[in-house]
Design a protein around this motif. Structure first.
Motif, PDB file in Angstrom:
ATOM      1  N   LEU A 167       0.848  -1.191   0.000  1.00 23.75           N
ATOM      2  CA  LEU A 167       0.000   0.000   0.000  1.00 23.75           C
ATOM      3  C   LEU A 167       0.880   1.235   0.000  1.00 23.75           C
ATOM      4  CD1 LEU A 167      -2.667  -1.032   2.675  1.00 23.75           C
ATOM      5  CD2 LEU A 167      -2.888  -1.121   0.186  1.00 23.75           C
ATOM      6  N   LEU A 168       0.384   2.289  -0.656  1.00 22.62           N
ATOM      7  CA  LEU A 168       1.115   3.545  -0.731  1.00 22.62           C
ATOM      8  C   LEU A 168       0.172   4.689  -0.411  1.00 22.62           C
ATOM      9  CD1 LEU A 168       2.017   1.653  -3.402  1.00 22.62           C
ATOM     10  CD2 LEU A 168       3.553   3.580  -3.755  1.00 22.62           C
ATOM     11  N   THR A 169       0.700   5.698   0.256  1.00 22.34           N
ATOM     12  CA  THR A 169      -0.007   6.970   0.390  1.00 22.34           C
ATOM     13  C   THR A 169       0.824   8.026  -0.315  1.00 22.34           C
ATOM     14  OG1 THR A 169       1.055   7.639   2.463  1.00 22.34           O
ATOM     15  CG2 THR A 169      -0.897   6.238   2.625  1.00 22.34           C
ATOM     16  N   VAL A 170       0.154   8.905  -1.041  1.00 19.40           N
ATOM     17  CA  VAL A 170       0.847   9.927  -1.835  1.00 19.40           C
ATOM     18  C   VAL A 170       0.018  11.198  -1.843  1.00 19.40           C
ATOM     19  CG1 VAL A 170       1.717  10.580  -4.111  1.00 19.40           C
ATOM     20  CG2 VAL A 170       1.961   8.214  -3.345  1.00 19.40           C
ATOM     21  N   THR A 171       0.684  12.329  -1.747  1.00 21.09           N
ATOM     22  CA  THR A 171       0.080  13.617  -2.060  1.00 21.09           C
ATOM     23  C   THR A 171       0.857  14.216  -3.218  1.00 21.09           C
ATOM     24  OG1 THR A 171      -0.718  14.067   0.176  1.00 21.09           O
ATOM     25  CG2 THR A 171      -0.392  15.960  -1.255  1.00 21.09           C
ATOM     26  N   ALA A 172       0.155  14.576  -4.285  1.00 23.34           N
ATOM     27  CA  ALA A 172       0.773  15.197  -5.455  1.00 23.34           C
ATOM     28  C   ALA A 172       0.242  16.622  -5.567  1.00 23.34           C
ATOM     29  CB  ALA A 172       0.453  14.406  -6.720  1.00 23.34           C
ATOM     30  N   VAL A 173       1.142  17.570  -5.783  1.00 25.38           N
ATOM     31  CA  VAL A 173       0.788  18.992  -5.817  1.00 25.38           C
ATOM     32  C   VAL A 173       1.416  19.626  -7.051  1.00 25.38           C
ATOM     33  CG1 VAL A 173       0.863  21.186  -4.566  1.00 25.38           C
ATOM     34  CG2 VAL A 173       0.865  19.018  -3.293  1.00 25.38           C
ATOM     35  N   ALA A 187      -3.927  10.825  -1.824  1.00 25.80           N
ATOM     36  CA  ALA A 187      -4.269   9.398  -1.785  1.00 25.80           C
ATOM     37  C   ALA A 187      -3.939   8.842  -0.412  1.00 25.80           C
ATOM     38  CB  ALA A 187      -3.505   8.639  -2.875  1.00 25.80           C
ATOM     39  N   GLY A 188      -4.807   9.132   0.559  1.00 28.37           N
ATOM     40  CA  GLY A 188      -4.665   8.574   1.902  1.00 28.37           C
ATOM     41  C   GLY A 188      -3.499   9.091   2.700  1.00 28.37           C
ATOM     42  N   HIS A 189      -2.911  10.211   2.294  1.00 28.43           N
ATOM     43  CA  HIS A 189      -1.716  10.731   2.943  1.00 28.43           C
ATOM     44  C   HIS A 189      -2.090  11.810   3.957  1.00 28.43           C
ATOM     45  CE1 HIS A 189       2.666  10.762   2.792  1.00 28.43           C
ATOM     46  NE2 HIS A 189       2.605  12.060   3.023  1.00 28.43           N
ATOM     47  N   PRO A 190      -1.235  12.068   4.966  1.00 29.15           N
ATOM     48  CA  PRO A 190      -1.510  13.190   5.878  1.00 29.15           C
ATOM     49  C   PRO A 190      -1.666  14.487   5.091  1.00 29.15           C
ATOM     50  CG  PRO A 190       0.243  11.821   6.769  1.00 29.15           C
ATOM     51  CD  PRO A 190      -0.049  11.301   5.394  1.00 29.15           C
ATOM     52  N   ARG A 204       0.445  32.554  -1.282  1.00 26.10           N
ATOM     53  CA  ARG A 204       0.693  33.996  -1.388  1.00 26.10           C
ATOM     54  C   ARG A 204       2.113  34.334  -0.927  1.00 26.10           C
ATOM     55  NH1 ARG A 204      -4.809  33.597  -0.140  1.00 26.10           N
ATOM     56  NH2 ARG A 204      -6.104  34.736  -1.649  1.00 26.10           N
ATOM     57  N   ARG A 205       2.495  35.575  -1.141  1.00 22.30           N
ATOM     58  CA  ARG A 205       3.822  36.013  -0.748  1.00 22.30           C
ATOM     59  C   ARG A 205       4.076  35.733   0.742  1.00 22.30           C
ATOM     60  NH1 ARG A 205       7.313  36.717  -4.930  1.00 22.30           N
ATOM     61  NH2 ARG A 205       6.457  38.100  -6.537  1.00 22.30           N
ATOM     62  N   GLY A 206       5.167  35.053   1.030  1.00 21.23           N
ATOM     63  CA  GLY A 206       5.509  34.732   2.411  1.00 21.23           C
ATOM     64  C   GLY A 206       4.894  33.457   2.940  1.00 21.23           C
ATOM     65  N   ASP A 207       3.942  32.865   2.214  1.00 26.58           N
ATOM     66  CA  ASP A 207       3.317  31.617   2.657  1.00 26.58           C
ATOM     67  C   ASP A 207       4.274  30.434   2.470  1.00 26.58           C
ATOM     68  OD1 ASP A 207       1.096  33.065   3.201  1.00 26.58           O
ATOM     69  OD2 ASP A 207      -0.163  32.211   1.611  1.00 26.58           O
ATOM     70  N   LEU A 208       4.084  29.429   3.306  1.00 26.28           N
ATOM     71  CA  LEU A 208       4.884  28.208   3.239  1.00 26.28           C
ATOM     72  C   LEU A 208       3.959  27.002   3.172  1.00 26.28           C
ATOM     73  CD1 LEU A 208       8.038  27.183   5.132  1.00 26.28           C
ATOM     74  CD2 LEU A 208       6.013  25.779   5.479  1.00 26.28           C
ATOM     75  N   LEU A 209       4.271  26.053   2.291  1.00 25.73           N
ATOM     76  CA  LEU A 209       3.526  24.797   2.196  1.00 25.73           C
ATOM     77  C   LEU A 209       4.424  23.686   2.727  1.00 25.73           C
ATOM     78  CD1 LEU A 209       0.929  23.323   1.109  1.00 25.73           C
ATOM     79  CD2 LEU A 209       2.303  22.819  -0.944  1.00 25.73           C
ATOM     80  N   MET A 210       3.916  22.938   3.711  1.00 26.37           N
ATOM     81  CA  MET A 210       4.673  21.837   4.298  1.00 26.37           C
ATOM     82  C   MET A 210       4.006  20.509   3.933  1.00 26.37           C
ATOM     83  SD  MET A 210       7.139  20.564   6.080  1.00 26.37           S
ATOM     84  CE  MET A 210       7.881  22.018   6.842  1.00 26.37           C
ATOM     85  N   LEU A 211       4.768  19.648   3.244  1.00 23.74           N
ATOM     86  CA  LEU A 211       4.352  18.279   2.971  1.00 23.74           C
ATOM     87  C   LEU A 211       5.199  17.360   3.841  1.00 23.74           C
ATOM     88  CD1 LEU A 211       4.286  18.475  -0.951  1.00 23.74           C
ATOM     89  CD2 LEU A 211       2.390  18.882   0.636  1.00 23.74           C
ATOM     90  N   TYR A 212       4.611  16.294   4.360  1.00 21.61           N
ATOM     91  CA  TYR A 212       5.319  15.453   5.335  1.00 21.61           C
ATOM     92  C   TYR A 212       4.714  14.061   5.318  1.00 21.61           C
ATOM     93  CZ  TYR A 212       1.096  16.700   7.899  1.00 21.61           C
ATOM     94  OH  TYR A 212      -0.219  16.883   8.248  1.00 21.61           O
ATOM     95  N   THR A 213       5.446  13.115   5.846  1.00 27.19           N
ATOM     96  CA  THR A 213       4.933  11.754   6.000  1.00 27.19           C
ATOM     97  C   THR A 213       4.487  11.530   7.440  1.00 27.19           C
ATOM     98  OG1 THR A 213       7.181  10.902   6.366  1.00 27.19           O
ATOM     99  CG2 THR A 213       6.334  10.838   4.112  1.00 27.19           C
ATOM    100  N   ASP A 214       3.772  10.434   7.666  1.00 29.45           N
ATOM    101  CA  ASP A 214       3.115  10.258   8.965  1.00 29.45           C
ATOM    102  C   ASP A 214       4.074  10.029  10.126  1.00 29.45           C
ATOM    103  OD1 ASP A 214       3.942   7.717   8.331  1.00 29.45           O
ATOM    104  OD2 ASP A 214       1.940   6.830   8.262  1.00 29.45           O
ATOM    105  N   GLY A 215       5.347   9.703   9.838  1.00 32.83           N
ATOM    106  CA  GLY A 215       6.305   9.533  10.927  1.00 32.83           C
ATOM    107  C   GLY A 215       6.496  10.797  11.741  1.00 32.83           C
ATOM    108  N   LEU A 216       6.162  11.954  11.169  1.00 30.99           N
ATOM    109  CA  LEU A 216       6.314  13.216  11.883  1.00 30.99           C
ATOM    110  C   LEU A 216       5.228  13.415  12.935  1.00 30.99           C
ATOM    111  CD1 LEU A 216       8.042  15.849  11.938  1.00 30.99           C
ATOM    112  CD2 LEU A 216       6.361  16.842  10.362  1.00 30.99           C
ATOM    113  N   VAL A 217       4.058  12.845  12.721  1.00 29.13           N
ATOM    114  CA  VAL A 217       2.922  13.103  13.622  1.00 29.13           C
ATOM    115  C   VAL A 217       2.401  11.844  14.303  1.00 29.13           C
ATOM    116  CG1 VAL A 217       2.169  15.180  12.429  1.00 29.13           C
ATOM    117  CG2 VAL A 217       1.351  12.973  11.630  1.00 29.13           C
TER     118      VAL A 217
END
Length: 362
Positions: free
Chosen positions: A229-235, A253-256, A295-308
């Motif tokens: 099984l795999l979890t993936v977020t594509a952006v 796809a089932g990802h955090p 937007r300007r100054g915004d940050l997008l964080m992608l992570y795997t479940d080991g972080l949470v």
């Protein structure tokens, strides 16, 4: 120098026997020092082989016996005392041989543990190099600040199924991917490498929307009959035109869920109803897609479940911790944000961790 010390150690027991004999001769009859012959096997036990210690034990008994004859100690009146002395020499020899065997056993154990540690270090270095090779070069997105991190779990293996990626699409946009293959071992890493390559190939062949890309990947995985099984977020990130606001589109796809840290410091969980995991059900059914703006100054964080998902912490607690942490440090440089999150954990968890952070500069 080492060989010199070895020769000295080998000569010490023999010197001890010689000194005992000389002391007996110089002191004259009646000054019984034959018991000192036990020094020889005890000295041998500290640094020489078992066979050599046995030989010195026998030599000490012979020397003691001969010195007893020299002293004319073997009479009817002294029979008990001499028997006790000779028995003491025998027991001392047994003690010396036993001590030597214990020392040699400890030395063998230390040597074995050292060899195992060296082998483990070599495996770790090889595994880390393999994981870095599988993950490839550090991701880059033109016009945006990007940072990525990978931290193996605390299972000993330095490879696993977590990964991140960023690559250009034919239409000029950039695809960001964060994914997690079930497992924390070499097979999981191999599946991860296959999946990472397939995603790039599918995106290059025209599947440029996140939902289409994950749908196509699901079909390919079903054809390969991969039992995982795999979890993936594509952006997708659209920096074409140099607009201040960068459009984002993603499919999960089932990802955090991703986290958007606004320029004012607020952290927003981009929580939507996630689609099924890859490989979980029949392939081909449509997947959903969502959109927002960086937007300007915004940050997008992608992570795997080991972080949470960590020992002693529920998923909700872990997500709440991550939102608080990003609200506090999310305005720093992206490298420092990633390092700050991993440093705040204090130790490795049971699962691998992959991070991918991008910021639209002010």
């Amino acid at each position: 120098m080492v060989n010199g010390w070895g020769r000295v150690n080998a000569a010490l027991p023999a010197a001890a026997l010689v000194l005992v004999v000389l002391a007996e001769v110089v002191s004259g009859r009646g000054q019984v020092v034959l018991g000192l012959a036990v020094i020889a096997p005890l000295v041998a036990a500290t640094s020489l082989s078992r066979q050599t210690t046995v030989a010195y034990s026998a030599a000490a008994f012979i020397v003691g016996t001969l010195l007893g004859l020299y002293e004319q100690q073997y009479t009817f009146e002294t029979a008990v005392a001499q028997s006790v002395r000779l028995l003491a020499l025998v027991l001392a020899g047994v003690l010396a041989v036993t001590s030597c065997e214990l020392r040699l056993r400890r030395e063998r154990q230390v040597t074995r543990l050292g060899a195992e540690a060296a082998a483990t270090r070599a495996v770790v270095r090889t595994s880390e190099s393999l994981q870095r090779a599988l993950l490839g070069a550090a991701p880059q997105v033109p016009g945006l600040e990007v940072a990525a991190r990978y931290l193996p779990g605390d299972q000993g293996a330095q490879v696993g199924g977590d990964w991140y990626d960023a690559f250009p699409l034919p239409d000029g946009r950039t695809m960001l991917v964060i994914g997690d293959v079930a497992g924390h071992d070499a097979p999981a890493a191999a599946t991860m490498a296959q999946t990472r390559g397939m995603l790039r190939a599918l995106a290059g062949s025209g599947h440029t929307s996140p939902a289409e890309l994950l749908t196509a990947l699901d079909c390919v995985l079903a054809g390969l009959s991969l039992d995982t099984l795999l979890t993936v977020t594509a952006v997708t990130v659209d920096v074409r035109g140099g607009a201040a606001d960068v459009p984002l589109r993603w499919s999960n796809a089932g990802h955090p869920p991703p986290i958007l840290v606004h320029a004012d410091g607020g952290a927003e969980l981009l929580e939507r109803t996630p689609d099924r995991l890859l490989g979980a059900m029949s392939a081909g059914s449509p997947r959903t897609e969502h959109e927002t703006v960086l937007r300007r100054g915004d940050l997008l964080m992608l992570y795997t479940d080991g972080l949470v998902e960590r020992r002693g912490m529920t998923l909700d607690d872990g997500t709440a911790w991550l939102l608080r942490a990003l609200s506090r440090i999310g305005g720093e440089q992206v490298d420092r944000v990633c390092d700050g999150l991993l440093g705040a954990l204090g130790s490795r968890g049971d699962d691998d961790i992959a991070l991918l952070a991008i910021r639209n500069p002010r």
